[in-house]
Design a protein around this motif. Structure first.
Motif, PDB file in Angstrom:
ATOM      1  N   UNK A 131       0.818  -1.200   0.000  1.00  0.00           N
ATOM      2  CA  UNK A 131       0.000   0.000   0.000  1.00  0.00           C
ATOM      3  C   UNK A 131       0.857   1.257   0.000  1.00  0.00           C
ATOM      4  N   UNK A 132       2.076   1.161  -0.502  1.00  0.00           N
ATOM      5  CA  UNK A 132       2.915   2.344  -0.605  1.00  0.00           C
ATOM      6  C   UNK A 132       2.293   3.325  -1.594  1.00  0.00           C
ATOM      7  N   UNK A 133       2.512   4.623  -1.411  1.00  0.00           N
ATOM      8  CA  UNK A 133       1.915   5.613  -2.318  1.00  0.00           C
ATOM      9  C   UNK A 133       2.256   5.361  -3.780  1.00  0.00           C
ATOM     10  N   UNK A 134       3.511   4.960  -4.049  1.00  0.00           N
ATOM     11  CA  UNK A 134       3.930   4.738  -5.425  1.00  0.00           C
ATOM     12  C   UNK A 134       3.214   3.548  -6.061  1.00  0.00           C
ATOM     13  N   UNK A 135       2.879   2.551  -5.264  1.00  0.00           N
ATOM     14  CA  UNK A 135       2.183   1.371  -5.784  1.00  0.00           C
ATOM     15  C   UNK A 135       0.694   1.614  -5.928  1.00  0.00           C
ATOM     16  N   UNK A 136       0.138   2.408  -5.035  1.00  0.00           N
ATOM     17  CA  UNK A 136      -1.316   2.604  -4.989  1.00  0.00           C
ATOM     18  C   UNK A 136      -1.780   3.711  -5.924  1.00  0.00           C
ATOM     19  N   UNK A 137      -0.987   4.766  -6.069  1.00  0.00           N
ATOM     20  CA  UNK A 137      -1.324   5.878  -6.958  1.00  0.00           C
ATOM     21  C   UNK A 137      -0.273   5.900  -8.059  1.00  0.00           C
ATOM     22  N   UNK A 138      -0.610   5.326  -9.208  1.00  0.00           N
ATOM     23  CA  UNK A 138       0.363   5.148 -10.276  1.00  0.00           C
ATOM     24  C   UNK A 138       0.181   6.196 -11.365  1.00  0.00           C
ATOM     25  N   UNK A 139       1.249   6.435 -12.104  1.00  0.00           N
ATOM     26  CA  UNK A 139       1.204   7.383 -13.213  1.00  0.00           C
ATOM     27  C   UNK A 139       1.843   6.745 -14.432  1.00  0.00           C
ATOM     28  N   UNK A 140       1.088   6.664 -15.515  1.00  0.00           N
ATOM     29  CA  UNK A 140       1.586   6.158 -16.788  1.00  0.00           C
ATOM     30  C   UNK A 140       1.321   7.210 -17.846  1.00  0.00           C
ATOM     31  N   UNK A 141       2.358   7.639 -18.547  1.00  0.00           N
ATOM     32  CA  UNK A 141       2.196   8.664 -19.583  1.00  0.00           C
ATOM     33  C   UNK A 141       2.407   8.053 -20.951  1.00  0.00           C
ATOM     34  N   UNK A 142       1.436   8.269 -21.826  1.00  0.00           N
ATOM     35  CA  UNK A 142       1.514   7.749 -23.184  1.00  0.00           C
ATOM     36  C   UNK A 142       0.784   8.696 -24.113  1.00  0.00           C
ATOM     37  N   UNK A 143       1.432   9.050 -25.231  1.00  0.00           N
ATOM     38  CA  UNK A 143       0.842   9.945 -26.225  1.00  0.00           C
ATOM     39  C   UNK A 143       0.364  11.244 -25.590  1.00  0.00           C
ATOM     40  N   UNK A 144       1.186  11.786 -24.689  1.00  0.00           N
ATOM     41  CA  UNK A 144       0.947  13.082 -24.038  1.00  0.00           C
ATOM     42  C   UNK A 144      -0.214  13.055 -23.057  1.00  0.00           C
TER      43      UNK A 144
END
Length: 321
Positions: free
Chosen positions: A44-57
């Motif tokens: 339940x770490x913040x990085x695992x629970x709130x993810x960010x994936x950027x693709x095509x802007x």
């Protein structure tokens, strides 16, 4: 409203009760492009629970804590605020999608998690009674620095933000969705102003957002009774732009985000600011803001490209600058 004003049944799974959720939806998540392998529920770490994936802007911000219906702890909320700020400042990001995995979009604040029992880092322990009591002013500071900052991060983001509501959005989770610029919802999704069920006053800007979206009478009905509002009814009231089968939610969010990401980014940012500010100002101030927005926007490459493409009878190619 489809449910009785006097219905206060709490049919929440136990994992979501401490997150102030009333009612559970049965929608699947809306994964970002390419998907991701399932993570361990114990992480339940913040990085695992709130993810960010950027693709095509497009930045996909995904709440990935399905066993708690994506309820947010203090540190997870701080990460989400940071990711929204990063997306706002990053020229490579031109649109944002906010969604969740599992049966819930966001069940609100996780009252069991965070830094300290009240989420502010201070326990507020009263040794004379053995109970935890907040110090004077502490609750107000916690709301201002927590829930209100989260909603402001969405409202103030310079990039358009789409909510892809895959399941129940309750409490601050509902306000998180409604603060977004565009709202897509799965058919199984629902919105719950759950605060009254717990004897609480709405926070996270709910009393600011709802009257502006549906008017004061409807807002009071939602907040006074705390009934679950199905997605179709939310759309009828104007809280949701589109209601879709669960299997079409991610695809439609991707299509809308792509259209926004290939649009004139600065013009969209100025338009967002004008619309949001118009509800809190008079005509004279709104007209003045509009004129200055036009002045600022005409200095951008995209504005010049838009005018040139019109004169040349071709489709514009916007750079986001």
């Amino acid at each position: 409203m489809t449910s009785s004003p006097h219905e206060t049944r709490d049919d929440t799974p136990s994992a979501g009760r401490d997150a102030a959720l009333g009612g559970a939806a049965r929608a699947g998540g809306a994964p970002p492009p390419g998907g991701r392998p399932a993570r361990e529920a114990s992480d339940d770490s913040p990085e695992a629970v709130v993810t960010c994936t950027t693709e095509d802007a497009v930045a996909w911000l995904t709440l990935d804590r399905p066993h708690a219906l994506n309820a947010l702890t203090w540190d997870q909320r701080e990460r989400l605020i940071g990711l929204l700020a990063d997306a706002s400042a990053d020229d490579a990001v031109r649109a944002v999608v906010l969604t969740g995995r599992g049966r819930g979009f966001c069940a609100g604040a996780d009252l069991r998690g965070g830094s300290g029992s009240n989420g502010s880092g201070s326990s507020g322990n009263d040794n004379s009674t053995g109970r935890t009591e907040p110090a004077a002013g502490q609750v107000a500071r916690t709301v201002e620095r927590g829930a209100q900052r989260l909603i402001a991060a969405v409202l103030d983001c310079e990039k358009p933000v789409i909510a892809a509501v895959n399941g129940t959005a309750a409490g601050i989770g509902a306000h998180l969705a409604l603060a977004c610029d565009l709202v897509l919802a799965a058919e199984e999704a629902a919105f719950v102003e759950v605060f009254v069920r717990r004897g609480l006053v709405p926070d996270g800007g709910g009393a600011y957002l709802l009257p502006r979206l549906v008017g004061p009478q409807r807002a009071k009905e939602l907040m006074f009774f705390g009934d679950s509002l199905p997605a179709a009814e939310a759309a009828r009231l104007g809280l949701v732009n589109r209601v879709l089968p669960a299997g079409e939610l991610a695809g439609t969010a991707r299509d809308w985000a792509h259209r926004l990401a290939t649009g004139p980014t600065r013009a969209l940012a100025l338009t967002k600011r004008l619309v949001n500010a118009s509800l809190d100002t008079d005509r004279s101030a709104a007209f003045a803001a509009e004129a200055w927005a036009q002045e600022i926007n005409m200095t951008t490459r995209d504005a010049r490209e838009g005018v040139a493409s019109f004169a040349q009878r071709r489709s514009p190619v916007f750079e986001g600058r």
